[in-house]
Design a protein around this motif. Structure first.
Motif, PDB file in Angstrom:
ATOM      1  N   UNK A   1       0.968  -1.068  -0.070  1.00  0.00           N
ATOM      2  CA  UNK A   1       0.091  -0.111   0.016  1.00  0.00           C
ATOM      3  C   UNK A   1       1.046   1.281   0.093  1.00  0.00           C
ATOM      4  N   UNK A   2       2.063   1.125   0.871  1.00  0.00           N
ATOM      5  CA  UNK A   2       3.057   2.262   0.800  1.00  0.00           C
ATOM      6  C   UNK A   2       3.319   2.629  -0.765  1.00  0.00           C
ATOM      7  N   UNK A   3       3.897   1.670  -1.561  1.00  0.00           N
ATOM      8  CA  UNK A   3       4.150   1.833  -3.022  1.00  0.00           C
ATOM      9  C   UNK A   3       3.020   2.285  -3.818  1.00  0.00           C
ATOM     10  N   UNK A   4       1.877   1.760  -3.536  1.00  0.00           N
ATOM     11  CA  UNK A   4       0.440   2.190  -4.076  1.00  0.00           C
ATOM     12  C   UNK A   4       0.369   3.566  -3.977  1.00  0.00           C
ATOM     13  N   UNK A   5       0.615   3.943  -2.572  1.00  0.00           N
ATOM     14  CA  UNK A   5       0.214   5.495  -2.265  1.00  0.00           C
ATOM     15  C   UNK A   5       1.399   6.224  -2.997  1.00  0.00           C
TER      16      UNK A   5
END
Lengths: 230, 298
Positions: B207-211
């Motif tokens: 999710x960090x990379x997605x964000x």
């Protein structure tokens, strides 16, 4: 000289290692070949006889760990912890070695023709290690005794918190660790280097092209000014 | 622990057999990850407007036929549905937003694993051999894939906690390692409107990379931010529609080994998962360096 071959596609690793732990009278002077190692862990660990072992390919973790007396050749690469805690004998990796090669080893000679990963010679206690390529970061961390020869480059924090081991580097060094400093090449150290280069097949390398590193001995006793270095 | 595998097949003729080539790679990582396994496979793309939705139901007797009929009548579509045990891949031109909203209201018990034009995801509990045989991994065809074998250390053993995780269409990630600040990352991202499906630490990285990518980062910049913010040990392997990408944490605490051959690029946690690959003796085998991004394109 008698040669015995084990094919790890046909034999279990336990069969190989159990044979390699036979009485010294059975093994001394023999050559044991291990075919199709295919990255298996713990090949030829804990040997304590004057036996030659050739591993014909890539070895997995801890190959030739805790070695005493035996001469182990790995024709491919070696996984994490090759020759860890070796006491004596010789281990030769013809490819590259992964992290923590020769960790905590007390004696013997570890030769790596290719590169070694991070933490090569971590906490070494008397072993000699010669790396034909480069070593990763944190190599010779807390190294207590022995010699680490690096023909290529070294990564970050080389020799951090070093005790009385010697480090010889021919290439560039990304950074030195706390308490590791360059030393003048004294005659005794130079002779150790010349001998190790000869023993590891690097007799053509010019010993005068190496830098000697050792401990600044400032962290041996606690001093508040050094608190940030621990 | 945990094991990761990746395979990108350059030789067109070999793509029909990618599942067969991969199977010993995944099974080779059983000791590193005996409790769950998963795989993202990138196959032939569907039509421009269409999307594939990989779905999972915990209930083995789930009525996928009725599910398909309900989907078609409510969303006025003619979705194709391919069922494998408790997984299904549906193909439809209805927008992902509509499908997600319908799933949430009509079938909240059905878990959406991925959305994309090429990628299908299968993941479940069991040994890699059991999961592979349950979903016929050996029969898969495609250009590239990412696989994972899990040894859970920080969250529960359930199919949803298994890898891969996704962060966008045709984008997936598997992880070997553990993150010590997964919960603080999660709290931070929840303020950014990012939603989580599990309490798994890998999902926090995903999710960090997605964000970051939502904020405009390309993958490389997103991973550079990851080096600053992800605290812990990791080897991350990512799959996109036309590439595989790999990074290792700055201390290289978790392993990875790569074999580059004219016919394929294969990645695994250990060499024992690569040993069986055809003509491996002539591949260039190396260990990727820490804190460096490696990318292999189709």
């Amino acid at each position: 000289m008698e040669t015995i071959t084990f094919d790890l596609d046909q034999h279990t690793l336990r069969e190989v290692n159990q044979y390699l732990h036979s009485d010294a009278a059975e093994l001394n002077g023999k050559t044991v070949t291990v075919a199709n190692p295919n990255g298996s862990h713990n090949i030829a660990v804990g040997l304590k006889s004057d036996v030659n072992v050739t591993i014909q390919g890539h070895a997995g973790y801890y190959a030739a760990g805790m070695n005493q007396l035996a001469n182990v050749v790995i024709e491919g690469s070696a996984g994490t912890g090759v020759a860890e805690n070796m006491m004596s004998g010789r281990v030769h990796v013809k490819g590259f070695a992964s992290n923590a090669a020769g960790a905590t080893a007390n004696g013997g000679l570890l030769v790596i023709d290719g590169d070694a990963g991070l933490r090569c010679g971590i906490s070494m206690k008397g072993v000699n290690i010669v790396v034909g390529g480069s070593v990763g970061s944190f190599s010779a961390f807390m190294a207590q005794a022995g010699n680490l020869v690096i023909l290529g480059d070294a990564g970050e924090a080389l020799g951090d918190s070093l005790y009385e081991a010697r480090i010889f580097v021919r290439g560039s060094i990304q950074s030195l660790g706390a308490d590791c400093e360059e030393k003048p090449m004294d005659a005794e150290s130079r002779q150790i280097l010349v001998n190790l280069l000869a023993e590891s097949g690097h007799q053509d390398a010019d010993p005068d092209s190496f830098t000697l590193l050792g401990s600044a001995r400032k962290l041996y006793n606690f001093h508040v000014d050094n608190a940030g270095d621990y | 622990m945990c094991g990761i595998v990746g395979l990108l097949v350059k030789n067109q003729k070999m793509r029909a057999n990618i599942g067969e080539l991969m199977l010993p790679m995944l099974i080779g990582m059983t000791e590193r990850g005996p409790d769950s396994a998963g795989l993202a496979i990138f196959g032939a793309p569907v039509d421009d407007e269409a999307r594939k939705f990989s779905l999972y139901s915990a209930d083995l007797s789930f009525d996928w036929k009725k599910f398909g009929a309900d989907l078609n009548s409510t969303l006025k579509t003619k979705a194709e549905i391919e069922v494998k045990v408790n997984h299904a891949v549906i193909t439809t031109s209805v927008s992902p937003e509509q499908v997600k909203a319908w799933l949430l209201s009509a079938y909240p018990q059905v878990h959406l694993l991925s959305v994309g034009q090429l990628m299908d995801i299968y993941k479940d509990t069991g040994t890699p051999a059991q999961v592979a045989s349950r979903y016929d991994f050996s029969k898969l065809s495609g250009s590239h894939l990412v696989g994972h074998t899990r040894m859970a250390t920080e969250s529960a053993i359930t199919p949803s906690h298994a890898h891969p995780f996704t962060a966008g269409e045709d984008w997936c990630l598997v992880h070997n390692g553990s993150l010590s600040n997964a919960h603080s990352i999660r709290r931070k991202l929840e303020y950014e409107g990012i939603t989580f499906e599990t309490d798994n630490d890998t999902e926090a990285a995903c999710r960090f990379l997605q964000w970051r990518m939502r904020e405009g980062d390309d993958l490389k910049t997103a991973l550079e931010h990851g080096f600053d913010e992800l605290d812990g040990f990791y080897t991350l392997l990512m799959g996109t529609k036309d590439q595989l990408a790999l990074v290792r944490d700055p201390f290289a605490c978790k392993p990875a080994i790569v074999a580059e051959h004219d016919d394929y690029v294969a990645i695994a946690s250990e060499f024992r998962s690569l040993a069986h690959l055809p003509d491996i003796k002539n591949a260039k085998v190396f260990e990727p360096a820490p804190k460096e991004m490696y990318v292999w394109k189709l």
